[in-house]
Design a protein around this motif. Structure first.
Motif, PDB file in Angstrom:
ATOM      1  N   ARG A 244      -8.978 -10.058 -41.244  1.00 56.19           N
ATOM      2  CA  ARG A 244      -9.772 -11.290 -41.122  1.00 56.19           C
ATOM      3  C   ARG A 244     -11.153 -11.013 -40.545  1.00 56.19           C
ATOM      4  O   ARG A 244     -12.159 -11.555 -41.018  1.00 56.19           O
ATOM      5  N   LEU A 245     -11.228 -10.153 -39.522  1.00 56.33           N
ATOM      6  CA  LEU A 245     -12.521  -9.848 -38.906  1.00 56.33           C
ATOM      7  C   LEU A 245     -13.404  -9.051 -39.850  1.00 56.33           C
ATOM      8  O   LEU A 245     -14.628  -9.272 -39.913  1.00 56.33           O
ATOM      9  N   LEU A 246     -12.816  -8.098 -40.599  1.00 60.41           N
ATOM     10  CA  LEU A 246     -13.610  -7.343 -41.558  1.00 60.41           C
ATOM     11  C   LEU A 246     -14.169  -8.259 -42.644  1.00 60.41           C
ATOM     12  O   LEU A 246     -15.324  -8.078 -43.087  1.00 60.41           O
ATOM     13  N   ALA A 247     -13.384  -9.224 -43.084  1.00 54.89           N
ATOM     14  CA  ALA A 247     -13.872 -10.172 -44.081  1.00 54.89           C
ATOM     15  C   ALA A 247     -15.045 -10.991 -43.534  1.00 54.89           C
ATOM     16  O   ALA A 247     -16.023 -11.262 -44.247  1.00 54.89           O
ATOM     17  N   TRP A 248     -14.978 -11.375 -42.251  1.00 58.59           N
ATOM     18  CA  TRP A 248     -16.085 -12.132 -41.644  1.00 58.59           C
ATOM     19  C   TRP A 248     -17.354 -11.282 -41.598  1.00 58.59           C
ATOM     20  O   TRP A 248     -18.443 -11.765 -41.929  1.00 58.59           O
ATOM     21  N   TYR A 249     -17.216 -10.026 -41.185  1.00 56.93           N
ATOM     22  CA  TYR A 249     -18.390  -9.144 -41.132  1.00 56.93           C
ATOM     23  C   TYR A 249     -18.983  -8.942 -42.526  1.00 56.93           C
ATOM     24  O   TYR A 249     -20.203  -8.947 -42.708  1.00 56.93           O
ATOM     25  N   ARG A 250     -18.123  -8.720 -43.528  1.00 55.49           N
ATOM     26  CA  ARG A 250     -18.638  -8.488 -44.877  1.00 55.49           C
ATOM     27  C   ARG A 250     -19.387  -9.715 -45.404  1.00 55.49           C
ATOM     28  O   ARG A 250     -20.400  -9.584 -46.093  1.00 55.49           O
ATOM     29  N   GLU A 251     -18.914 -10.889 -45.061  1.00 54.64           N
ATOM     30  CA  GLU A 251     -19.521 -12.100 -45.598  1.00 54.64           C
ATOM     31  C   GLU A 251     -20.789 -12.497 -44.871  1.00 54.64           C
ATOM     32  O   GLU A 251     -21.747 -12.975 -45.491  1.00 54.64           O
ATOM     33  N   HIS A 252     -20.853 -12.290 -43.556  1.00 52.06           N
ATOM     34  CA  HIS A 252     -21.953 -12.848 -42.773  1.00 52.06           C
ATOM     35  C   HIS A 252     -22.987 -11.824 -42.325  1.00 52.06           C
ATOM     36  O   HIS A 252     -24.124 -12.222 -41.997  1.00 52.06           O
ATOM     37  N   LEU A 253     -22.653 -10.539 -42.245  1.00 49.22           N
ATOM     38  CA  LEU A 253     -23.574  -9.590 -41.615  1.00 49.22           C
ATOM     39  C   LEU A 253     -23.982  -8.422 -42.503  1.00 49.22           C
ATOM     40  O   LEU A 253     -25.140  -8.005 -42.458  1.00 49.22           O
ATOM     41  N   VAL A 254     -23.062  -7.850 -43.250  1.00 53.11           N
ATOM     42  CA  VAL A 254     -23.340  -6.556 -43.897  1.00 53.11           C
ATOM     43  C   VAL A 254     -23.386  -6.662 -45.411  1.00 53.11           C
ATOM     44  O   VAL A 254     -23.380  -5.633 -46.093  1.00 53.11           O
ATOM     45  N   ALA A 255     -23.418  -7.864 -45.978  1.00 58.56           N
ATOM     46  CA  ALA A 255     -23.590  -8.071 -47.416  1.00 58.56           C
ATOM     47  C   ALA A 255     -22.538  -7.331 -48.240  1.00 58.56           C
ATOM     48  O   ALA A 255     -22.849  -6.652 -49.215  1.00 58.56           O
ATOM     49  N   GLY A 256     -21.281  -7.409 -47.803  1.00 61.09           N
ATOM     50  CA  GLY A 256     -20.196  -6.840 -48.588  1.00 61.09           C
ATOM     51  C   GLY A 256     -19.961  -5.360 -48.421  1.00 61.09           C
ATOM     52  O   GLY A 256     -19.145  -4.784 -49.152  1.00 61.09           O
TER      53      GLY A 256
END
Length: 477
Positions: A244-256
Motif C-alpha cells: 500500500r505504501l509503495l503504491a502511494w509513493y508511485r502515484e504521488h511522488l515518483v511518477a510510477g
C-alpha cells in the motif's frame, strides 16, 4: 544501498540570497527582513494582493525603519552623503538582486512580492532563531499518533514521511544539545560578578538549553517508554503494509518508478529505526550535564569564597609598595635575626618501630593448588563479559538481522550463562520504561536488543524459559 546525493540547495533558492546576511551590516539586514516579513509577507501580515504590493510602499517602510534606527556601517559603493530615501532604495535593490524580493511590472506599476520558496526559508530561519527547550514527550507522541494513522489506513505515506522527519529532527536536537551545554560553560565563566554568573546560569543554561521535560524522561509514564511500540509499528509497515505504501509513493511522488518508491519507503523506515539509538544520545547528554553542573558548582564555590575584587586589591597593594618610602616598608618585627637556626623548630624524632617476627609462610599443597585453579575456572566459566556475549550472539546471528531463541544452541557452560542473561534481559525489557540505562545488563547487550515473545515458555535441552527474539541494531549516520 548507496547514499543519496546531497540536495541542490541553490536550484531551489536564489544563488545570492545569503549575500546580505554575510555583509558587515548583516545584523541590520536581518532586522529589516524580519520587519518586512512581519508587516507585509508573513502569516501575521494582512493578505497581500495576488499581484503584489507597490514598490513605493516597501521603500517607504525601509526608509521609516532607517529614520527610527540607523546604526549602519558604510559599505563599498555607497554614496558618502546619501539620504534616507536613497539608502532605502539601495537596500531595496540589494534585497531584490539577492532574491529576497521579487519585482514584476503590472501595467505601469512595479509590484513587489516574496516568492513561496523564499517565504518558507524565512519562516524556517525565524523558527530556528526562536527555538526554545526541546520537549521529547510531544515529539514522541506526535510520531506515535501519525504511525497509528498509517497502520490503521487513515493516512498515507505522507504521514509516514512526516513521522520519519520528526524522528530525525529529535535525534539531531539531542545530539546538538550536548554541544550547546559544553559551549555554554566557557561563556558563563566570563561573568564579571557572582550575581551575573548565577543569573546567566539559571536563565541561559537551565531555561534556554535544557530539555523541557528532562526531569520526567526516566518516568514510567513518559511517552519515551513507548518507543518499542513505535519500532514495532515501523516493522509492521515495512512488511504488512509495504504494498500500500509503495503504491502511494508511485502515484504521488515518483511518477510510477518502483525503484525510487522502494528507496523512499526504506529511507523513512531507517529514520524511524534510529530511535533505537536514543538511549545513547540521552546517556551522553546526562554525562555532559553532570560535568556542567560540577563545573558550575565549583565556579560558584570559588567566587563565593574568594575575596571580592581580589585582582583590584593586589594591584593597589603593588602600587602602594612601589610608591612608599623605604622606612615605611620595614616589617613590623623586633630587632635581631629574623631567620636563624636557633629559631627553627627541632626535627621530630620518630620512634623506632617495634621489631616484629615474620609470619611463617607455608607453601600450599598440590591438592590446594588444584582446587584453587578449579575454582577460578568455574568462576570464569560462569562470568559473561561483553566479548563473550558478542561472540555467542554473533555465532547465531551471522549476517541476519534477527533470530529467535529456539534457534540458539547451548554447547557449554558459557553458552548456558549467556542464554540465561538474554532471558533476563528479555524479561526486564517488559517492565514500564524498558531496560533502564543504569542496568548492568546494558553493558553486555551491545549491537543488538532483546524482545520478549508472547505465548507459553519454550523448552530447550537444559532450561525452560520464555521465548525471545534478537534484533540487530543498525548503525546509522
Amino acid at each position: 544501498m548507496t547514499p543519496a546525493a546531497p540536495p541542490a540547495l541553490f536550484r531551489v533558492v536564489p544563488p545570492g540570497i545569503f549575500g546580505p546576511l554575510a555583509s558587515p551590516n548583516r545584523q541590520h539586514y536581518w532586522l529589516l527582513l524580519c520587519r518586512l516579513f512581519d508587516e507585509f509577507f508573513g502569516p501575521d501580515a494582512p493578505l497581500p494582493p495576488s499581484t503584489g504590493l507597490p514598490r513605493r510602499d516597501i521603500t517607504a517602510a525601509i526608509e521609516r525603519y532607517l529614520l527610527t534606527d540607523d546604526p549602519w556601517e558604510k559599505e563599498d559603493g555607497e554614496a558618502p552623503d546619501a539620504g534616507p530615501g536613497q539608502r532605502a532604495a539601495a537596500i531595496y535593490e540589494r534585497f531584490r538582486a539577492a532574491g529576497w524580493l521579487r519585482q514584476e511590472r503590472v501595467g505601469v506599476r512595479e509590484m513587489v512580492s516574496m516568492s513561496p520558496v523564499v517565504s518558507q526559508l524565512m519562516s524556517l530561519l525565524l523558527e530556528f532563531s526562536e527555538r526554545g527547550p526541546t520537549f521529547v514527550s510531544a515529539r514522541i507522541r506526535s510520531i506515535e499518533l501519525q504511525l497509528q494513522q498509517v497502520v490503521e489506513g487513515r493516512a498515507g505515506a505522507d504521514a509516514l514521511d512526516e513521522a520519519a522527519d520528526q524522528s530525525r529532527r529529535l535525534l539531531s536536537a539531542l545530539a546538538a544539545m550536548s554541544l550547546q551545554v559544553r559551549d555554554l560553560m566557557p561563556e558563563l565563566s566570563r561573568a564579571e560578578s557572582t550575581a551575573q554568573f548565577a543569573r546567566q546560569l539559571f536563565e541561559d543554561y537551565v531555561s534556554r538549553f535544557f530539555i523541557g521535560d528532562y526531569a520526567d524522561l526516566h518516568a514510567a509514564g513518559h511517552p519515551l517508554a513507548r518507543r518499542g511500540a513505535i519500532l514495532a509499528m515501523a516493522r509492521q509497515l515495512e512488511t504488512e503494509h509495504r504494498a500500500r505504501l509503495l503504491a502511494w509513493y508511485r502515484e504521488h511522488l515518483v511518477a510510477g518508478d518502483d525503484a525510487r518508491a522502494a528507496a523512499r519507503l526504506q529511507r523513512a523506515i531507517d529514520r524511524l529505526r534510529e530511535l533505537e539509538r536514543i538511549d545513547e544520545y540521552l546517556a551522553r547528554l546526562d554525562e555532559d550535564i553532570r560535568q556542567a553542573n560540577r563545573r558550575a558548582l565549583a565556579f560558584l564555590d570559588y567566587r563565593l569564597r574568594a575575596p571580592d575584587r581580589l585582582d583590584v586589591l593586589l594591584r593597589r597593594a603593588v602600587a602602594g609598595a612601589l610608591a612608599a618610602a623605604p622606612e615605611a616598608l620595614r616589617l613590623p618585627v623586633g630587632p635581631g635575626t629574623l631567620a636563624d637556626e636557633t629559631r627553627l623548630r627541632p626535627p621530630r624524632q620518630r620512634a623506632r618501630p617495634i621489631p616484629r617476627s615474620a609470619n611463617q609462610v607455608q607453601a600450599p599443597t598440590p591438592e590446594q593448588l588444584a582446587r584453587l585453579s578449579l575454582l577460578r575456572r568455574m568462576k570464569r566459566a560462569r562470568l559473561v563479559t561483553p566479548e563473550d556475549m558478542a561472540a555467542y550472539v554473533g555465532r547465531h546471528l551471522g549476517q541476519g538481522d534477527r533470530i529467535e531463541s529456539t534457534g540458539m544452541a547451548i554447547d557449554s557452560i558459557g553458552d548456558f550463562r549467556a542464554y540465561q542473561l538474554l532471558v533476563t534481559a528479555a524479561l526486564r525489557s517488559q517492565r514500564p520504561g524498558g531496560l533502564r540505562r543504569d542496568d548492568p545488563l546494558g553493558r553486555v547487550l551491545r549491537g543488538f536488543r532483546v524482545e520478549l515473545l508472547p505465548g507459553e515458555p519454550g523448552d530447550s535441552d537444559y532450561l525452560r524459559a520464555p521465548r525471545f527474539v534478537l534484533h540487530r541494531l543498525r548503525k546509522t549516520a
